[in-house]
Design a protein around this motif. Structure first.
Motif, short mmCIF file in Angstrom:
data_model
loop_
_atom_site.label_atom_id
_atom_site.label_comp_id
_atom_site.label_asym_id
_atom_site.label_seq_id
_atom_site.Cartn_x
_atom_site.Cartn_y
_atom_site.Cartn_z
N ILE A 81 44.03 45.10 44.98
CA ILE A 81 43.11 43.96 45.10
C ILE A 81 42.32 43.96 46.40
CG2 ILE A 81 44.18 42.22 43.60
CD1 ILE A 81 45.61 41.26 46.19
N TRP A 87 37.62 44.52 41.06
CA TRP A 87 36.86 43.31 40.73
C TRP A 87 35.37 43.45 41.01
CZ3 TRP A 87 35.28 42.05 45.56
CH2 TRP A 87 36.16 42.29 46.62
N GLN B 248 49.74 35.90 46.91
CA GLN B 248 49.39 36.63 45.69
C GLN B 248 50.25 36.19 44.52
OE1 GLN B 248 49.48 40.87 46.28
NE2 GLN B 248 48.93 41.35 44.17
N HIS B 249 51.55 36.01 44.77
CA HIS B 249 52.44 35.59 43.69
C HIS B 249 52.12 34.17 43.23
CE1 HIS B 249 54.92 39.15 43.74
NE2 HIS B 249 54.90 39.11 45.06
N ALA B 252 48.78 34.14 41.32
CA ALA B 252 48.92 34.74 39.99
C ALA B 252 49.53 33.72 39.02
CB ALA B 252 49.79 35.99 40.06
N VAL B 280 40.80 39.52 53.75
CA VAL B 280 40.46 40.56 52.78
C VAL B 280 41.24 40.36 51.48
CG1 VAL B 280 40.69 43.05 52.30
CG2 VAL B 280 39.78 42.27 54.50
N THR B 281 42.54 40.11 51.65
CA THR B 281 43.40 39.92 50.47
C THR B 281 42.98 38.67 49.70
OG1 THR B 281 45.20 40.92 51.71
CG2 THR B 281 45.81 39.72 49.73
N HIS B 283 40.13 37.31 49.44
CA HIS B 283 38.90 37.55 48.69
C HIS B 283 39.22 38.28 47.38
CE1 HIS B 283 34.68 38.00 48.00
NE2 HIS B 283 34.75 39.32 47.98
N GLY B 284 40.02 39.34 47.49
CA GLY B 284 40.42 40.10 46.30
C GLY B 284 41.20 39.23 45.33
N LEU B 285 42.04 38.36 45.85
CA LEU B 285 42.84 37.49 44.97
C LEU B 285 41.96 36.50 44.24
CD1 LEU B 285 45.99 36.82 47.19
CD2 LEU B 285 45.87 38.10 45.04
N GLU B 287 38.78 36.96 43.49
CA GLU B 287 38.00 37.71 42.50
C GLU B 287 38.87 38.08 41.29
OE1 GLU B 287 34.96 38.35 42.09
OE2 GLU B 287 34.13 37.59 43.97
N THR B 288 40.14 38.32 41.53
CA THR B 288 41.03 38.74 40.44
C THR B 288 41.47 37.54 39.60
OG1 THR B 288 41.82 40.56 41.80
CG2 THR B 288 43.18 39.98 39.89
N PHE B 289 41.90 36.48 40.26
CA PHE B 289 42.53 35.38 39.51
C PHE B 289 41.62 34.17 39.33
CE2 PHE B 289 46.22 37.79 41.15
CZ PHE B 289 46.77 38.14 39.93
N LYS B 290 40.51 34.14 40.08
CA LYS B 290 39.48 33.12 39.88
C LYS B 290 39.94 31.69 40.10
CE LYS B 290 36.12 35.93 38.82
NZ LYS B 290 34.99 36.06 39.75
#
Lengths: 409, 496
Positions: A81, A87, B248-249, B252, B280-281, B283-285, B287-290
């Motif tokens: 991620i 993404w 993250q957990h 999710a 950084v994380t 942002h990715g989280l 984008e992944t989980f919205k």
């Protein structure tokens, strides 16, 4: 069934041109069969090759075969991620291809969030995941084998902490929750063996969400058996060489045989990656090999297309793995050439090879028991013909695709 | 003649070594060093061992190779077992280490390590050689993630790659904590005046250190991921320290729960060195989980109380849930019922929840005061039924409890602010939660726990560090003494 007007994206964690693992081969064979049947299919394979500056993708062989230059940032969760690969780049690619079905043969190395991304970007897309080992259940390379070499029957946070003391039981619990959370977006799981399916059902996946479909075999010439010039009984091992594949069990078994039996035997070991193993493993294996030069021959790596020829000179294939396996490719390949097998009596091996019908089981990891079996096939040469005649042709890639197509619709 | 005879009988070398051994046994040896394992590859050697100094703090560990200074980089970790064996308590007097030496396997015989003025020749030490650096890691225990990161800085990769969170970098020593350790080093927990020593000597100086730390300015950065929630039904505040993978957990799981749709989620990073990684994380989280959330990046490490207080400053809902980062729900769809229970209560200060370990045993089902058996007069926070299978415990859907844990507290945002939030003077965290409960009791409000709301609280296994000589344990007792000094009468009432 018909896949007309359906677009299928097959995903693997490696391209067989570059990595010849069983899962990669299974995925690629499916893709090629789709193309042969004129299905609108694409193949996406992860690679560790260097991309063009800053590119996430490149192509190989044709525009329909795309390499994904990415890797996980968290090897415990199979997570990817932190980079924008999943993404952004993968999302863009998805929106260009717009598949009706994405069939993943792995998430390892790619990033498990790939499935969430597909679900978010293409809510109606069918997501199919083939499970090729026990990776979701077991942090020990998905083997379900403890560091001591003992077989593991069931994962639990406390026991997994026992295998990996630097990880807390809570960490293993979270890992399981996380993987199950991502798995919740999958429409259909496929398992090549009933054994592996049961392990995932025990772990908590819904029985009805997993279909058992064996890996399909490419059509090959059935070669005539090439009889041994020295009238020896010829055993062979095919596959990767690593401590879990049980070469040592085979070598110890051969070593323990009476000299008289040894001289009626020839054993070929065909396998790659021996040189990548730990020094200690290499050393101990070489020590055994040095004592058995009159029986055992190390033949090195082989190509899939050489299999029919190699198998035509073999009487029995031995699969002595010390882990459960799923559906080892070599079993289906041996069946194609009507070669019976001698296999460990556990997991996918015990399921695919029927003891006393088309092969023989021995106690996994038990060299003495394997020696007993080898002695029996040397003493009773007629068994080979009898068991060979009982082998039914394995499932073709065409039939395999047909069974999958039902799941896609 | 006699000399010659003696020489023949006993070579000079043997004589010398005899004499040296005799000398060694006569002098008092306070400095110890032991090497357990050695790993060598590519011109580098990694040693795993420990050193101790029984009389005073260890001064720098150094190395020489054939008489020349040798570059040595040390990663230190605690060795409570060694400390216990020699009866020393201070981290400064005993630690385990991983040492990276810029020397090959062959040169190792000539290497001499020293600390506190004593030298230890590697040629004379016995240790086991390992073929893989991976074999060293399990011996490091709780700090192995940091050790892996330390090795990585020397381009030594541990093949079983750890999760991103475990790969936290080598943490520089917090100077305030070092000062506190030094103050605590002088306190004897076995003395009859222990509690008054804590109250009158240790506490004032430690509180001075802590006050000046808290007085420093803080200019936190706020990062919003996704659109802010207008009119949130609940604000959730989660402090993060070290293990930011917990975020993250939680994301999710929360993102798969429709009841989190209009919840304002606020993470407070109380660990400034991680600010970039966490951004950084995050942002990715997103984008992944919205699932929208915000991250408050504190400029300094504030501790549990301060981090929560900072997070609440950014809360916009009337209702507030203070949640630990290592909590994940047992299932989706729990929140509405929890809120409904809260709304149904009159006179409720805080509504807690039932918290479970991953094996479905009780971590928390209400909390109460209990006098410490070794230190009567200090009241500890006791968790009844801890470790008991949940199915055995008769829990009401909703029940009153004297106290509830700070890991999960649902309350009115306004009340939290009115009470001044968590008291930050419980140094390095203990008792903030019971103190907040006492503030509620003091206002005549009650504490409840929901038996219906069940969440996992994935506390790590205990680390066997709880011996009376441990500075952290003494600090806990000091915080206990502090709590009694604030609330003695009320504690005794609540404890009845």
């Amino acid at each position: 069934m018909s896949l007309a007007n359906k677009r299928v994206l097959v995903v693997a964690h490696g391209h067989p041109d570059l990595n010849k693992g069983g899962a990669e081969m299974a995925a690629y064979n499916m893709f090629n069969e789709f193309r042969r049947q004129d299905v609108d299919a694409f193949f996406l394979a992860r690679t560790d090759q260097k991309p063009h500056g800053g590119a996430a993708f490149s192509s190989r062989n044709s525009d329909r075969e795309i390499l994904f230059h990415t890797t996980m940032d968290d090897w415990f969760l199979f997570s990817n991620i932190k980079t924008r690969h999943m993404w952004q780049e993968f999302r863009d690619l998805l929106m260009l291809i717009k598949p009706d079905v994405v069939h993943l043969h792995h998430y390892f190395l790619l990033g498990i969030e790939m499935m969430q991304e597909i679900r978010t970007s293409l809510p109606k897309c069918k997501i199919v995941l083939t499970l090729h080992e026990y990776l979701g259940i077991c942090h020990q390379k998905g083997l379900m084998v403890k560091p001591s070499g003992k077989l593991c029957y069931k994962a639990s946070p406390r026991d997994c902490h026992g295998c990996f003391p630097d990880k807390q039981p809570g960490d293993f619990f979270l890992r399981e929750q996380y993987i199950k959370r991502i798995f919740s977006v999958v429409d259909q799981f496929v398992s090549p063996s009933a054994f592996l399916k049961q392990r995932y059902v025990d772990w908590g996946l819904d029985f009805n969400r997993i279909e058992v479909i064996e890996n399909g075999q490419l059509p090959t010439d059935k070669l005539k058996r090439d009889d041994s010039p020295l009238s020896k009984v010829r055993l062979a091992f095919f596959g990767q060489i690593n401590p879990y594949k049980g070469i040592d069990v085979l070598l110890h078994a051969v070593k323990s045989l009476p000299k008289k039996v040894q001289y009626q035997l020839s054993v070929e070991i065909h396998g790659a990656n021996f040189e990548l193993q730990s020094g200690q493993y290499q050393k101990s294996t070489h020590k055994l090999l040095d004592q058995l030069t009159h029986v055992v021959k190390m033949c090195g790596a082989y190509e899939a297309r050489e299999m029919p020829k190699l198998l035509s000179r073999v009487d029995w294939v031995v699969v002595p793995s010390k882990w459960w396996e799923n559906s080892p490719m070599v079993i289906q390949e041996a069946f194609t050439q009507k070669v019976p097998l001698i296999v460990s009596d556990i997991g996918g091996m015990a399921e695919k090879v029927l003891d006393g019908i088309n092969g023989i089981h021995f106690g996994a990891g038990n060299a003495m028991d394997l020696a007993r079996v080898i002695e029996s096939v040397v003493a009773n040469r007629a068994l080979q013909n009898e068991y060979s005649a009982n082998i039914r042709p394995p499932m073709s890639i065409e039939e395999c695709i047909n069974q999958h197509a039902d799941l896609y619709l | 003649m006699l000399n010659e005879l003696l020489n023949n009988l006993m070579p000079k070398k043997t004589l010398k070594s005899l004499a040296r051994r005799l000398l060694n046994s006569l002098s008092n040896r306070y400095e110890l060093l032991n090497i357990d394992f050695r790993y060598s590859a590519l011109g580098k050697t990694v040693l795993l061992g420990w050193c101790a100094n029984l009389s005073e703090s260890i001064d720098e560990v150094t190395a020489i190779n054939a008489g020349k200074d040798l570059k040595l980089d040390l990663f230190e970790f605690s060795r409570a077992d060694v400390a216990a064996k020699y009866g020393i308590s201070s981290l400064n007097q005993c630690f385990g280490f991983l040492a990276v030496l810029e020397c090959s396997d062959a040169q190792l015989q000539k290497v001499v390590l020293s600390h506190s003025g004593r030298s230890f020749s590697l040629a004379q030490l016995r240790f086991t050689r390992v073929d893989s650096v991976d074999a060293l890691i399990p011996h490091i225990g709780a700090e192995s993630g940091d050790a892996v990161a330390f090795l990585k800085t020397h381009n030594i990769d541990v093949s079983d790659m750890p999760s991103s969170a475990a790969a936290a970098r080598k943490r520089p020593k917090d100077q305030d904590v070092v000062k506190i350790q030094n103050v605590m080093g002088g306190v004897n927990p076995h003395s009859a005046d222990f509690q008054s020593d804590l109250l009158n000597d240790a506490m004032p100086s430690i509180h001075r250190i802590w006050k000046s730390r808290l007085a420093k300015g803080n200019n936190p950065a706020i990062k919003q991921f996704g659109s802010p929630i207008s009119n949130p039904k609940l604000s959730v505040v989660v402090p993060l320290y070290g293990r930011y993978d917990f975020m993250q957990h939680q994301l999710a799981q929360f993102s798969a729960d429709l009841q989190f749709a209009d919840v304002e989620l606020i993470y407070v990073l109380d660990d400034p060195p991680l600010a970039h990684e966490v951004s950084v994380t995050a942002h990715g989280l997103f984008e992944t989980f919205k699932l929208p959330f915000k991250v408050v990046l504190s400029e300094r490490n504030l501790g549990f109380a301060g981090a929560n207080n900072l997070g609440v400053e950014h809360a916009n809902s009337e209702r507030l849930l203070l949640l630990n980062s290592d909590i994940v729900p047992c299932r989706s769809g729990w929140l509405e019922n929890y809120l409904a229970q809260f709304d149904s209560l009159d006179n409720c200060g805080i509504l807690g929840a039932t918290l479970l370990y991953e094996d479905n045993t009780v971590q928390h089902a209400g909390m109460e005061f209990r006098q410490d058996s070794s230190y009567p007069g200090i009241w500890m926070n006791h968790h009844p039924y801890k470790g008991v299978p949940l199915s055995l415990v008769p829990l009401d859907d909703l029940f009153e409890s004297p106290l509830t844990t700070g890991a999960c507290m649902l309350m009115h945002t306004e009340l939290y602010r009115e009470l001044g939030g968590f008291e930050p003077m419980y140094v390095l965290g203990d008792f903030e939660d019971s103190d907040l409960c006492l503030k509620c009791h003091n206002k005549g409000l009650k504490i409840y726990v929901s038996g219906q709301t069940q969440l996992y609280h994935l506390e790590r296994l205990s680390q066997d560090l709880v011996d009376a000589g441990d500075w952290k344990f003494k600090l806990t007792l000091m915080n206990g003494v502090f709590q009694v000094s604030r609330w003695q009468k009320l504690i005794e009432e609540v404890a009845k």
